[in-house]
Design an enzyme around this catalytic site. Structure first.
Site, PDB file in Angstrom:
ATOM      1  N   GLU A 185       0.878  -1.323   0.062  1.00  0.00           N
ATOM      2  CA  GLU A 185      -0.032  -0.014   0.125  1.00  0.00           C
ATOM      3  C   GLU A 185       0.798   1.138  -0.072  1.00  0.00           C
ATOM      4  O   GLU A 185       0.673   1.996   0.830  1.00  0.00           O
ATOM      5  CB  GLU A 185      -0.862   0.084   1.262  1.00  0.00           C
ATOM      6  CG  GLU A 185      -2.230  -1.100   1.165  1.00  0.00           C
ATOM      7  CD  GLU A 185      -3.045  -0.956   2.321  1.00  0.00           C
ATOM      8  OE1 GLU A 185      -4.161  -1.637   2.156  1.00  0.00           O
ATOM      9  OE2 GLU A 185      -2.768  -0.318   3.316  1.00  0.00           O
ATOM     10  N   GLU A 232      -6.631  -7.418  -1.270  1.00  0.00           N
ATOM     11  CA  GLU A 232      -7.348  -7.227  -0.071  1.00  0.00           C
ATOM     12  C   GLU A 232      -8.714  -7.016   0.025  1.00  0.00           C
ATOM     13  O   GLU A 232      -9.124  -5.828  -0.669  1.00  0.00           O
ATOM     14  CB  GLU A 232      -6.369  -6.317   1.041  1.00  0.00           C
ATOM     15  CG  GLU A 232      -4.868  -6.912   1.365  1.00  0.00           C
ATOM     16  CD  GLU A 232      -4.340  -5.787   2.225  1.00  0.00           C
ATOM     17  OE1 GLU A 232      -5.183  -5.023   2.813  1.00  0.00           O
ATOM     18  OE2 GLU A 232      -2.985  -5.652   2.328  1.00  0.00           O
TER      19      GLU A 232
END
Length: 674
Positions: free
Chosen positions: A158, A315
């Protein structure tokens, strides 16, 4: 249209759909690993992401590397036929590194240092951090580049979630170098930034700083360029890790994007070409009015970044997250609906954060595939149900989504539109995108997302929400699209400034005046709670304009206040096409009606049932019709084929029970049953 196998299908051992998770074995003992792998096989998991936050375990000090435990996990997964999405481990530096080199810590706009103790405590421009991180990547790539379990490389994690914007002196030096590459001379920079305003003219490059917190409002173009620089700086870091990995392995490399409602720091249109596989993380945001629509928005935008090829959901959550003010647990059936919504819109793999719920740390109340309650739980039963469903939907892998409508989306316009000193701080770019996209969702119209310089020629309808910043070339591209027969719907506060945040003179909407056949002399943003009556008996809010038509015809007008009689929605014939303009913020029903009219005029029927998603994926002569029922009533859809979730044949009508999903292999009529 691509119909062959995608890179995502190559990640699954059988070439089908990916079903996976983040796994953090460093949090558990070896006996738990054995139980975890047994349950992964039972659930149908075929890909796990590991070593995402493994730096401190792999390198306990500056001079030592230890791989025994990671070796054991890799071998265990390989022996059980489970592939690995291997993280480089660089997302958060270990305490020994930040203690030895505190200069790598990020600094906020007001000069505060962000200390260790969370994650991503590093400056993207720090050469010390990069040298240390790439040393770790080299060790990991050398050791595991040919491991039989390895399917995919996962760079960092991320990127930019917490540290995208750093204002330290190291970042300032890097920003100045970036500016010297962008602008041929200091005079060119002064012209672009409009530094004649407020005595800001620079006479030496060394005088330029990041937009640190000033006494007054900052220079808008300086802020915009700093956002561009910051996105590029992190992309450069991604490229550096990727180069190390590719020196030791030919397997695909990616990182997980964050195409969500609350992350906006990376211009992913520039990042996407660097990815071997487009991967996204997404969690429903219950701070939004309609989290379900936002799931679809994020999935469609991710598909746009993947250039309409299948992508990977890296995710998402089985139930509640831990970071929202109120972390809402998913109701029965919601896990399956949310997951298959991503699959319907182009994902070829569905992965969760995380496998086993943590017992400690700030994410200990984040849901997982294996919750604290264990296997005797709703979540585990629904995870198993999803695994079974993906097995039955295996043949969908590699198919693609088709759309006749598109939405133009721009990270740079987002940054600029949400800047300071604008007519209304209530006008936010993403709100306008969600409004127009949500009307398409309600109408049952599937849309692709494109950058402002994208190819519009394949679409019958193009929506342009709040494109405040647009280049002359991109504005001309949209104008040519309409001239050649396309239909465009452009909303207010579009076309106002160029790429340097310079206002286009002559009246708004600037770059689109001729295309839209309107001229706006002045903006009239509305006070909070103020509404305007419209000629169709509804009301509008947020925004109005002193607008007059030149060649356009009014569709709706304002009927009260000092702007009574002023057009609020217009339609203009331009060349062989039509351009619609939304000069105010319409209520949901009116916006749905206007966009449905525009779609019908473009030859696209608006035939959806609100609350029921209807999406097609196509592979050759096979069509997969996804029907996702978010309502509390059964839904009937006229179609003939084979329903894959239940494994039953469908003759004429399929019934989708409330809160359920059905996927029919067929070429549907698209008509509702009575």
């Amino acid at each position: 249209m691509q119909t062959n196998s995608s890179p995502v299908t190559q990640l699954a051992p059988d070439g089908g759909l990916v079903f996976g998770c983040d796994y953090n074995p460093e949090q558990w003992d070896e006996a738990t690993w054995i139980e975890d792998v047994r349950l992964m096989r039972e659930a149908g998991v075929n890909l796990v992401a590991i070593n995402i936050f493994g730096w401190a375990e792999l390198q306990p000090d500056a001079d030592t590397f230890t791989f025994d435990r990671l070796d054991a996990v890799m071998d265990l997964l390989s022996a059980n036929g489970i592939g690995v999405n291997l993280g480089t481990g660089t997302s958060s530096p270990p305490p020994w590194l930040t203690t030895a080199h505190p200069a790598i810590l990020p600094v906020t706009a007001d000069g505060a240092t962000r200390w260790p103790g969370g994650r991503q405590a590093w400056c993207p421009s720090s050469p010390i951090f990069r040298t240390s991180a790439l040393r770790l990547v080299e060790e990991v790539a050398r050791r595991y580049g040919s491991h039989p379990a390895l399917r995919l490389w996962h760079v960092s994690n991320e990127l930019g979630c917490h540290n995208a914007l750093c204002y330290c002196d190291t970042s300032a030096d890097a920003f100045r170098r970036w500016l010297q590459d962008r602008y041929p001379t200091l005079d060119a920079l002064n012209a672009a930034w409009g530094t004649a305003f407020w005595s800001q003219r620079y006479s030496a490059w060394e005088q330029i700083l990041p937009p640190r917190t000033p006494h007054a409002t900052p220079n808008p173009t300086q802020v915009l360029d700093f956002r561009r620089f910051s996105s590029d700086e992190l992309l450069g870091y991604y490229r550096a890790e990727t180069a190390v990995l590719r020196a030791h392995s030919s397997l695909p490399v990616t990182t997980n994007f964050m195409v969500t409602a609350h992350i906006r720091t990376q211009n992913y249109w520039q990042w996407a070409p660097e990815m071997d596989v487009i991967a996204n993380d997404h969690y429903p945001d219950h701070r939004l009015e309609d989290p379900v629509q936002e799931i679809a928005f994020a999935a469609d935008l991710t598909r746009g970044l993947a250039r309409n090829r299948p992508w990977l959901l890296m995710e998402h959550a089985t139930s509640a997250v831990n970071w929202q003010p109120r972390n809402i647990a998913k109701a029965p059936g919601e896990l399956l609906r949310n997951s298959l919504a991503h699959l319907a819109r182009g994902a070829d793999g569905l992965c969760f954060f995380q496998w086993r719920a943590s017992l400690q740390g700030s994410e200990k109340f984040h849901s997982a595939m294996l919750p604290h309650a264990g296997t005797d739980s709703k979540i585990w039963r629904e995870v198993s149900e999803l695994g079974d469903a993906l097995g039955r939907l295996r043949e969908v892998a590699g198919s693609t989504v088709t759309a006749r409508a598109a939405v133009v989306f721009s990270w740079e316009a987002w940054w600029a539109c949400d800047g300071e000193s604008h007519p209304s701080s209530d006008l936010r770019y993403l709100d306008q995108v969600h409004a127009l996209y949500g009307a398409l969702w309600d109408a049952g119209i599937t849309a692709d997302f494109l950058p402002p310089d994208g190819d519009l020629s394949a679409y019958d309808l193009v929506l342009v929400p709040a494109l405040y910043l647009v280049t002359d070339d991109d504005a001309a591209r949209l104008t040519d699209y309409v001239r050649q027969g396309g239909t465009a719907v452009i909303s207010f506060f579009s076309g106002i400034v160029d790429e340097n945040e310079r206002v286009r003179p002559g009246g708004y909407p600037g770059a689109f005046r001729d295309l839209l056949g309107v001229r706006v002399e002045e903006f009239h943003p509305l006070a909070a709670g103020r509404q305007l009556a419209l000629s169709n008996g509804t009301s509008a809010e947020l925004w109005s304009e002193a607008l007059r038509t030149t060649t356009a015809e009014p569709v709706l007008t304002i009927t009260d206040g000092h702007l009574s009689g002023t057009p609020a929605v217009t339609r203009n014939s331009f060349g062989n096409g039509t351009a619609w303009y939304l000069g105010t913020s319409l209520d949901k029903e009116t916006l749905l009606e206007v966009l449905s009219d525009a779609a019908r005029s473009a030859g696209i029927p608006a035939s959806g049932t609100r609350g029921v998603e209807t999406i097609e994926r196509v592979a050759g002569d096979r069509t997969y019709l996804f029907l996702i029922n978010h309502t509390t009533q059964d839904h009937k859809h006229r179609v003939t084929g084979t329903e894959l979730v239940t494994g039953t044949d469908v003759a004429d009508v399929v019934v989708v029970p409330e809160g359920s999903v059905r996927v029919v292999r067929t070429i549907p009529t698209g008509k509702e049953a009575n």
